[in-house]
Scaffold this motif. Sequence first.
Motif, PDB file in Angstrom:
ATOM      1  N   TRP A 137       0.708  -0.879   0.296  1.00 20.57           N
ATOM      2  CA  TRP A 137       0.160   0.043  -0.303  1.00 20.57           C
ATOM      3  C   TRP A 137       0.980   1.288   0.203  1.00 20.57           C
ATOM      4  O   TRP A 137       2.134   0.948   0.781  1.00 20.57           O
ATOM      5  N   VAL A 139       0.474   5.914   0.532  1.00 22.17           N
ATOM      6  CA  VAL A 139      -0.847   6.626   1.143  1.00 22.17           C
ATOM      7  C   VAL A 139      -0.248   7.942   0.837  1.00 22.17           C
ATOM      8  O   VAL A 139       1.175   7.483   1.396  1.00 22.17           O
ATOM      9  N   GLY A 177      -0.161  12.286   1.856  1.00 16.88           N
ATOM     10  CA  GLY A 177      -1.179  12.687   2.093  1.00 16.88           C
ATOM     11  C   GLY A 177      -0.365  13.756   2.194  1.00 16.88           C
ATOM     12  O   GLY A 177       0.870  14.355   1.573  1.00 16.88           O
ATOM     13  N   GLY A 232       0.125  16.357   5.219  1.00 14.16           N
ATOM     14  CA  GLY A 232      -0.066  16.643   6.603  1.00 14.16           C
ATOM     15  C   GLY A 232      -1.244  16.297   6.784  1.00 14.16           C
ATOM     16  O   GLY A 232      -1.166  16.820   7.885  1.00 14.16           O
ATOM     17  N   HIS A 233      -1.668  15.028   6.489  1.00 12.18           N
ATOM     18  CA  HIS A 233      -3.241  14.636   7.062  1.00 12.18           C
ATOM     19  C   HIS A 233      -3.343  13.590   8.208  1.00 12.18           C
ATOM     20  O   HIS A 233      -1.575  13.354   8.589  1.00 12.18           O
ATOM     21  N   ILE A 234      -3.849  14.056   9.005  1.00 12.41           N
ATOM     22  CA  ILE A 234      -3.086  13.242  10.239  1.00 12.41           C
ATOM     23  C   ILE A 234      -5.169  12.472  10.811  1.00 12.41           C
ATOM     24  O   ILE A 234      -6.202  13.037  10.368  1.00 12.41           O
ATOM     25  N   ARG A 235      -4.892  11.352  12.011  1.00 13.03           N
ATOM     26  CA  ARG A 235      -5.930  10.866  12.170  1.00 13.03           C
ATOM     27  C   ARG A 235      -7.318  11.528  13.199  1.00 13.03           C
ATOM     28  O   ARG A 235      -6.224  11.559  14.195  1.00 13.03           O
ATOM     29  N   LEU A 294       4.431  21.083   9.441  1.00  9.32           N
ATOM     30  CA  LEU A 294       3.447  19.531   9.107  1.00  9.32           C
ATOM     31  C   LEU A 294       4.121  18.131   9.847  1.00  9.32           C
ATOM     32  O   LEU A 294       3.289  17.666  10.073  1.00  9.32           O
ATOM     33  N   LYS A 336       2.940  17.925  13.570  1.00 11.64           N
ATOM     34  CA  LYS A 336       1.394  17.944  13.835  1.00 11.64           C
ATOM     35  C   LYS A 336       1.268  16.256  13.334  1.00 11.64           C
ATOM     36  O   LYS A 336       0.809  15.571  13.443  1.00 11.64           O
ATOM     37  N   VAL A 337       2.217  16.142  12.478  1.00 16.17           N
ATOM     38  CA  VAL A 337       1.765  14.026  11.595  1.00 16.17           C
ATOM     39  C   VAL A 337       2.751  13.806  12.815  1.00 16.17           C
ATOM     40  O   VAL A 337       1.927  12.381  13.404  1.00 16.17           O
ATOM     41  N   ASN A 390       0.548  12.765  16.176  1.00 19.59           N
ATOM     42  CA  ASN A 390      -0.422  12.270  15.403  1.00 19.59           C
ATOM     43  C   ASN A 390      -0.233  10.398  16.229  1.00 19.59           C
ATOM     44  O   ASN A 390      -1.020   9.968  16.446  1.00 19.59           O
ATOM     45  N   GLN A 429      -2.031   9.845  19.347  1.00 15.50           N
ATOM     46  CA  GLN A 429      -3.652   9.945  18.528  1.00 15.50           C
ATOM     47  C   GLN A 429      -4.306   8.750  19.383  1.00 15.50           C
ATOM     48  O   GLN A 429      -4.724   8.769  20.353  1.00 15.50           O
ATOM     49  N   CYS A 489       3.337   2.363   2.980  1.00 12.25           N
ATOM     50  CA  CYS A 489       4.788   3.359   2.810  1.00 12.25           C
ATOM     51  C   CYS A 489       3.744   4.897   2.385  1.00 12.25           C
ATOM     52  O   CYS A 489       3.147   4.660   1.668  1.00 12.25           O
ATOM     53  N   MET A 490       3.862   6.007   3.385  1.00 10.29           N
ATOM     54  CA  MET A 490       3.773   6.868   3.338  1.00 10.29           C
ATOM     55  C   MET A 490       4.650   7.918   3.323  1.00 10.29           C
ATOM     56  O   MET A 490       5.157   8.256   3.879  1.00 10.29           O
ATOM     57  N   VAL A 491       3.862   8.671   2.731  1.00 15.32           N
ATOM     58  CA  VAL A 491       4.313   9.908   2.708  1.00 15.32           C
ATOM     59  C   VAL A 491       3.375  11.216   2.995  1.00 15.32           C
ATOM     60  O   VAL A 491       2.319  11.309   2.653  1.00 15.32           O
ATOM     61  N   ASN A 492       4.017  12.251   4.098  1.00 15.08           N
ATOM     62  CA  ASN A 492       3.397  13.168   5.167  1.00 15.08           C
ATOM     63  C   ASN A 492       2.081  12.209   4.786  1.00 15.08           C
ATOM     64  O   ASN A 492       0.587  13.259   5.153  1.00 15.08           O
ATOM     65  N   ALA A 493       1.869  11.550   5.578  1.00 20.74           N
ATOM     66  CA  ALA A 493       0.649  11.215   6.632  1.00 20.74           C
ATOM     67  C   ALA A 493       0.946  10.699   7.899  1.00 20.74           C
ATOM     68  O   ALA A 493       1.769   9.596   7.660  1.00 20.74           O
ATOM     69  N   SER A 494       0.482  10.434   8.527  1.00 19.09           N
ATOM     70  CA  SER A 494       0.293   9.759   9.634  1.00 19.09           C
ATOM     71  C   SER A 494      -0.010   8.351   9.325  1.00 19.09           C
ATOM     72  O   SER A 494      -1.074   7.533   9.206  1.00 19.09           O
ATOM     73  N   ARG A 536      -1.401   5.848  11.485  1.00 17.81           N
ATOM     74  CA  ARG A 536      -1.842   5.915  12.331  1.00 17.81           C
ATOM     75  C   ARG A 536      -3.444   5.329  10.922  1.00 17.81           C
ATOM     76  O   ARG A 536      -4.196   4.969  10.879  1.00 17.81           O
ATOM     77  N   PHE A 537      -3.305   6.086   9.113  1.00 16.08           N
ATOM     78  CA  PHE A 537      -4.241   5.872   8.902  1.00 16.08           C
ATOM     79  C   PHE A 537      -4.425   4.362   8.148  1.00 16.08           C
ATOM     80  O   PHE A 537      -5.158   3.626   7.081  1.00 16.08           O
ATOM     81  N   ASP A 544      -4.942   0.842   7.941  1.00 22.92           N
ATOM     82  CA  ASP A 544      -6.365   0.677   8.785  1.00 22.92           C
ATOM     83  C   ASP A 544      -7.168   0.365   7.526  1.00 22.92           C
ATOM     84  O   ASP A 544      -7.821   1.049   6.809  1.00 22.92           O
ATOM     85  N   GLU A 557      -9.744   3.236   6.542  1.00 18.32           N
ATOM     86  CA  GLU A 557      -9.608   4.529   6.051  1.00 18.32           C
ATOM     87  C   GLU A 557      -8.808   4.351   4.603  1.00 18.32           C
ATOM     88  O   GLU A 557      -8.585   5.139   4.213  1.00 18.32           O
TER      89      GLU A 557
END
Lengths: 423, 423
Positions: free
Chosen positions: A413, A415, A417, A419-422, B234, B237-238, B241, B245, B370-375, B377-378, B380, B383
């Motif tokens: 996967w 993802v 974002g 700066g998205h937070i949950r 950013l 914040k991330v 979270n 969170q 694998c995530m870019v600029n996201a928490s 916690r997503f 799931d 989500e």
Amino acid sequence: MDTLGRQARAAAAHMARASAASKSRALRALARLLRENAAALQEANARDLARASELSAPMRDRLKLTPAIIETAAQGCEQLAAMPDVIGEITGLRQQPSGIRVGQMRVPLGVFGMIYESRPNVTIEAAALSIKSGNACILRGGSEALASCQALAALCAQALEESGLPAHGVQLVPTADRAAVGALIAMPQYVDVIIPRGGRSLIERISAEAKVPVIKHLDGVCHTYVDEPCDEDLALKVADNAKTQKYSPCNATETLLVARGVAARFLPRMAAIYAAKGVLMRCDAESLALLEAWRQSLPPGQPQPQLAAAQEEDWRAEYLAPIIAIKVVAGLDEAMAHINHYGSHHTDAILTSSHAHAQRFLREVDSASCMVNASTRFADGFEYGLGAEIGISTDKFHARGPVGIEGLTSLKWVVLGEGHIRQ
Amino acid sequence: MDTLGRQARAAAAHMARASAASKSRALRALARLLRENAAALQEANARDLARASELSAPMRDRLKLTPAIIETAAQGCEQLAAMPDVIGEITGLRQQPSGIRVGQMRVPLGVFGMIYESRPNVTIEAAALSIKSGNACILRGGSEALASCQALAALCAQALEESGLPAHGVQLVPTADRAAVGALIAMPQYVDVIIPRGGRSLIERISAEAKVPVIKHLDGVCHTYVDEPCDEDLALKVADNAKTQKYSPCNATETLLVARGVAARFLPRMAAIYAAKGVLMRCDAESLALLEAWRQSLPPGQPQPQLAAAQEEDWRAEYLAPIIAIKVVAGLDEAMAHINHYGSHHTDAILTSSHAHAQRFLREVDSASCMVNASTRFADGFEYGLGAEIGISTDKFHARGPVGIEGLTSLKWVVLGEGHIRQ
């Protein structure tokens, strides 16, 4: 084996991030090296053949590395080089209600181990697919083919190095010691999946003992079902091809099912074709009575059909020979029930002119390949457009049916974002 | 268990050919029955709670079937009912050079076994996904939740029957006997895959002993890497979270990696946030020195950070608690090497403003998400838009990451001809 494993794991990380261009370069280099070294390869092969005097003639045949086989292997590498690279492809990238964009990226599995018998050119087939799919592999060929496989594997390493890729991307187990197989299938820290090619007993043993997933191919008990209604000329042509085009492959039809409504007309015509080709017909009571009556009506000089009464074990038999089991069924439901009960979930075909029957057959027959109005002999990675085939899976988990490059990959996967937070 | 298995296998054949409409009808019926029987469900749950006096408070909490939990389960069924049905979908149907058309059809896996602890509402989550995906399932809940699970499973059977589907499509193991688990995971003739949910020791034991594939979830050692260059606001914040969170989920960040170039500015700001929330920071030497110096400069009355020196085991720790490991790295390469070496290949994020770094991270980090600029916690199933989640896989084989309906299906090949034969 531990050293091979560690080297493979390290090489896999490089292979996974290799560019499409460098992988294609390695495949073209391998094709060139195969041609340049054809004489040396045949010398190595001659050493194997000299040691293999006690092998049967068919086994010796499979062991041979002829100029034609070497050229076919080289062409296979070039074909793979020309195919699109699927590694890194992202599919289904969609924004979710939270605002993140989520998709799936195709990535290599990592390291696969392949265990095979006899035919040394499998070394090149496996190596080429491994390179194209960005994996590393550890290959274990038949002990009788060790010199041939070593010569081929050395060319793989050279092609990888020439192209700036790790030489350990393709490694051969350098010993005929059988304990090496036991070690190879029990190193989950280094090997992600095992692909065995060989007889049923080899595959069952490996499946039972492996500590990692196995892509396995067991029986090919394939059926062709002649439906009512059908185009009988089409059915004759396809059912002939499905059985007699070649007897030894796993996708050859072993059982012919015929709907009662067409049996009286169809079966004598079919039996005449099989009789002319010397195919032994092992029949249920109804088809036997029908064909016996027809045989007694044959004018002298016609090829005599070989007829026998089928036993229960015939419905589960993988003959791989000029023998076919024949059964009359009431219709589609009985045919599908027979296939799902006795078959090996490999490849099964319906020959029909009914759209509704075709749709039900495709949906309800629980086999890796379900066919309509086509010969079961088509069940093959090349015929399916996979470019190459590392094996055929009779499992449902992960890969099913012919396994090509995609079967050596997984989807992770991604993802994206901002700066998205949950919440 | 043999009877359960035989019944499941028979039901699976019916479920596989069930229409989309009848499956949706069953899911809506289940939602209605849950609401109509909320009082009876709570009575059954009260019997479990009465027997569970020796359980810890959090375990008792997980055991509770509140009106809110029942309503959420009912809504989940209705959401699944409204989703498109993927069974029977044919993709990639293309004509090959031979003239046959070849594609892949999505079909159910067959029968899955699910083993879970405590939370009885997992019964409904699993049953609903099983119905939607056209599988049959055998569920084994926690022994302490037996009465609750039985009451829920009875509603599933009723909903299936009302909708013309087999009641045995969803079955619960009707005993708290532990031997039943051993039997369930060793019936390859009846069960195609096992999905365990629970602690690591449960999952390791099941994986070791199972005779069928296991979709397993081991550790969640998730990383957030603060890159240079990045948007520091950013990143604050991330990274906040991702850790705070919620502490207990497997997708919470356990290790924070910070590029040396931004560490001196970023880490004190980050530490101030963690300090205010009482998060213990276990730091490598470089970040510890930096944060110690900052702590000594803090004006009186500020929340004091809890700092400690990280040990080697901290880099592999899944704290699931207000603790975070912190390490300064040279940059992207060291960050990715750390993640691939110490991580659990679950979920990892980069916080960066560099397109090139983002692309490399997505491609080279060997994790299910694998995530870019996201928490983190997503990570799931909901989500990600899967509609529901049967589990999370830390394996690469078959399904990876959050597993929804597609993870309970396989692709079989369909071949359409017009009398085509193999040449």
